[in-house]
Motif scaffolding. Sequence first.
Motif, PDB file in Angstrom:
ATOM      1  N   ARG A  78       0.881  -1.266  -0.034  1.00 39.05           N
ATOM      2  CA  ARG A  78      -0.055   0.005  -0.075  1.00 39.05           C
ATOM      3  C   ARG A  78       1.059   1.100   0.014  1.00 39.05           C
ATOM      4  O   ARG A  78       0.467   2.393  -0.042  1.00 39.05           O
ATOM      5  N   ILE A  79       2.328   1.104   0.052  1.00 36.53           N
ATOM      6  CA  ILE A  79       3.013   2.438   0.268  1.00 36.53           C
ATOM      7  C   ILE A  79       2.910   3.189  -1.067  1.00 36.53           C
ATOM      8  O   ILE A  79       2.847   4.470  -1.070  1.00 36.53           O
ATOM      9  N   ALA A  80       3.269   2.496  -2.234  1.00 37.79           N
ATOM     10  CA  ALA A  80       3.070   3.204  -3.680  1.00 37.79           C
ATOM     11  C   ALA A  80       1.766   4.262  -3.804  1.00 37.79           C
ATOM     12  O   ALA A  80       1.851   5.309  -3.910  1.00 37.79           O
ATOM     13  N   PRO A  81       0.520   3.476  -3.376  1.00 40.62           N
ATOM     14  CA  PRO A  81      -0.774   4.329  -3.590  1.00 40.62           C
ATOM     15  C   PRO A  81      -0.902   5.511  -2.736  1.00 40.62           C
ATOM     16  O   PRO A  81      -1.332   6.355  -2.855  1.00 40.62           O
ATOM     17  N   LEU A  82      -0.333   5.193  -1.405  1.00 43.91           N
ATOM     18  CA  LEU A  82      -0.438   6.068  -0.265  1.00 43.91           C
ATOM     19  C   LEU A  82       0.432   7.368  -0.543  1.00 43.91           C
ATOM     20  O   LEU A  82       0.214   8.672  -0.452  1.00 43.91           O
ATOM     21  N   ALA A  83       1.473   6.990  -1.415  1.00 43.27           N
ATOM     22  CA  ALA A  83       2.433   8.112  -1.559  1.00 43.27           C
ATOM     23  C   ALA A  83       2.097   8.993  -2.749  1.00 43.27           C
ATOM     24  O   ALA A  83       2.113  10.219  -2.576  1.00 43.27           O
ATOM     25  N   GLU A  84       1.498   8.418  -3.563  1.00 37.43           N
ATOM     26  CA  GLU A  84       0.852   9.161  -4.574  1.00 37.43           C
ATOM     27  C   GLU A  84      -0.392   9.906  -3.898  1.00 37.43           C
ATOM     28  O   GLU A  84      -0.551  11.196  -4.327  1.00 37.43           O
ATOM     29  N   ALA A  85      -1.243   9.518  -3.021  1.00 37.42           N
ATOM     30  CA  ALA A  85      -2.137  10.407  -2.346  1.00 37.42           C
ATOM     31  C   ALA A  85      -1.678  11.500  -1.471  1.00 37.42           C
ATOM     32  O   ALA A  85      -2.091  12.588  -1.634  1.00 37.42           O
ATOM     33  N   LEU A  86      -0.451  11.121  -0.762  1.00 37.57           N
ATOM     34  CA  LEU A  86       0.009  12.238  -0.062  1.00 37.57           C
ATOM     35  C   LEU A  86       0.803  13.386  -1.081  1.00 37.57           C
ATOM     36  O   LEU A  86       0.644  14.696  -0.714  1.00 37.57           O
ATOM     37  N   THR A  87       1.346  12.960  -2.018  1.00 40.38           N
ATOM     38  CA  THR A  87       1.746  14.093  -2.945  1.00 40.38           C
ATOM     39  C   THR A  87       0.596  14.812  -3.651  1.00 40.38           C
ATOM     40  O   THR A  87       1.117  15.990  -3.858  1.00 40.38           O
ATOM     41  N   ALA A  88      -0.212  14.193  -4.120  1.00 38.06           N
ATOM     42  CA  ALA A  88      -1.294  14.936  -4.632  1.00 38.06           C
ATOM     43  C   ALA A  88      -1.768  15.824  -3.535  1.00 38.06           C
ATOM     44  O   ALA A  88      -2.340  16.812  -4.012  1.00 38.06           O
ATOM     45  N   ALA A  89      -2.105  15.570  -2.404  1.00 41.51           N
ATOM     46  CA  ALA A  89      -2.650  16.420  -1.409  1.00 41.51           C
ATOM     47  C   ALA A  89      -1.628  17.558  -0.960  1.00 41.51           C
ATOM     48  O   ALA A  89      -1.716  18.302  -0.240  1.00 41.51           O
ATOM     49  N   GLY A  90      -0.243  17.682  -1.509  1.00 39.76           N
ATOM     50  CA  GLY A  90       0.750  18.395  -1.043  1.00 39.76           C
ATOM     51  C   GLY A  90       1.385  18.212   0.221  1.00 39.76           C
ATOM     52  O   GLY A  90       1.895  19.279   0.762  1.00 39.76           O
TER      53      GLY A  90
END
Length: 696
Positions: free
Chosen positions: A602-614
């Motif tokens: 789950r690390i990769a999708p969460l990394a994307e979500a954090l990046t998208a949220a700034g």
Amino acid sequence: MSAPSAAPSEGTPEGAPEGTHDDPLARERAHLGSSRAALRAMREDVESLDITDVTANWVNSIVLTRQIEDRIKALADLADTPLFFGRLDYLHTTQEGQRFYIGRRHVHDAHGDPMVIDWRAPVSQPFYRASKKDPQDVGLRRRFGYTGGDLTAYEDEHLSDPAELERTSRLLQAEIERPRVGPMRDIVATIQPEQDEIVRSDLSGTVCVQGGPGTGKTAVGLHRVAYLLYAHRERLARTGTLVIGPNRSFLQYIEQVLPALGELEVRQATVDDLVAHVKVRGTDSAPTAVVKGDARMAELLRRAVRSHIALPTEPLMVVRGSRRWRVPAYELEEIVQELTDRDIRYGAAREALPQRIAHAVLVRMEQAGEAPDDRVQNTVARNTAVKAVVNACWPAVDPAKLVLRLLSDADFLAAHAEGLLDEDEQKLLLWAKPARSVKTAKWSAADAVLIDEATDLIERTHSLGHVVLDEAQDLSPMQYRAVGRRCTTGSATVLGDLAQGTTPWATETWQLALTHLGKPDAHVEELTAGFRVPREVIAYASRLLPHMSPGLTPVASVRENPGSLVIRQAAGTEERDADVVAACVESLAHEGSIGLIAADARIAPLAEALTAAGLPYLSPGEETTAESRLTLVPASLAKGLEYDYVVLDEPAAVVDGEPDERTGLRRLYVALTRAVSGLTIIHAAELPEQLGRPTD
């Protein structure tokens, strides 16, 4: 916090500013200022040393310069770290009327009188162990509270006053709960009596500490190293010390603890670092790794190494000048057999064999009337004919090539695995595509441990004075042996929690682990009082214990923090990531560090979500930077780490990410117990049934 109250015997520190006579806090601040000035003077004295005319040669000059540089580093005044954190006022005996400030290192004034006493000194021990029942001649124990490096509060315990009730120190509690950002900090100000007993236990004995999450076992182990270096500095300077952690991220997390205590020369490594004889490029399946890590592999390797020994069948003829000296085959056989029966290391026996043969030749020379000396024996030992016998009977063995052959040659493996490993286990060991050479082989981490074992069978591994082994429950028997080789003549501190064993080969009992380590008589201590994880959180995580480690005592947390556990169910998998990001934002509103822990997948999708949220984030081991207070942590790397607030993503995914349910539950137990102040669980899937309902 108690109101400031000064002991009647308190005086005013020399050089204290006017107006501090009736203000205890001001007096303590004045002593802090004087102590910092004294430490600065100690450092300046060392910096001003001129060794130009002191050293006899350039080698001595380099060594002395290095020692001076280390001393200067040790005398550094860390601005945000309290120089002293406590005070003891003694009543009678040899310390009558004496007052000692307890801190991280010794500080003295220009006359040599102590202003701060090292916490490791015997006179400091009552600071940790004195109580109403056993005051140990202490009339008053004072604890200090700091904001940054500024002394802002104090709290007194009158241990000799029967009217004053035993109570929990609020400053102590506040220090335990103080928000943390970055690497692990020392616990020198908060060591508890049961922890202090372990810290100060004797160097000669090995101690094993079983401790659940938040019991401070890692910090205890590190402080034990600092104490041993203080109490046995000369001995350990010769023999060395080593701290072994589970991975590089963990070592980066703890790396500042010992320097903060003034110890700069302690080596830190992982087990993989210790056995790095070859480059690891491959991985093993869990069943294969279990077999390679089994203690039976030690006997298999011993057999394989000894299989190279061959008895001589021909006599030896040594030519020296016009004389020939003959040693019959049966005598050579007796020499080889004697070395074999002694079962000394293969390499040592190979070095001894030519000398034994040469001695047999010298006996014949003496019988013939000659008077050979040691030089003649050494010359004979280097004789071409003698070397040929040695190479034929006791050939050189390369450890990596030996292991390569065992993993590639089915017949060679079968010959030495008979009675040890069955056919299925042998098949697990054999490579599907045998490598042609040591350099091209895709060695696994378990293979490197086997090579280390073979290396020790040939040449003795250097032993250290003391080794600290953390997260020890995850080691295989062969890894324990690799660590044990590093402290055969020294002692060890073994730290771990059986409930957090997350490898397929994790140990089931400490007695078994200590036997593999070579320390079967080690004393096992159990820490059950939790100081880090809030009571509500540890109680929830402890629901898993009966299902994964029955028989272990649950941690009893001393910290109550109502509302520290929040469990939220997302509307669905699509909404889950947004809920996780929102929980991180909420946690960042608090002071301190934030850990977002999730299954590795789950690390990769969460990394994307954090990046998208700034939301900027770090990886484990990067917490020393100031870029972010949020760390994205794979569940596989969470062990040993701690954060003020933790957001745990999808507990079921953490369990499902492991090869079996018990390992998955243990991994989840680790993830649930990383929080110091608050834990928020976000899930879309059903929670593991072993946790029960959130409202239970």
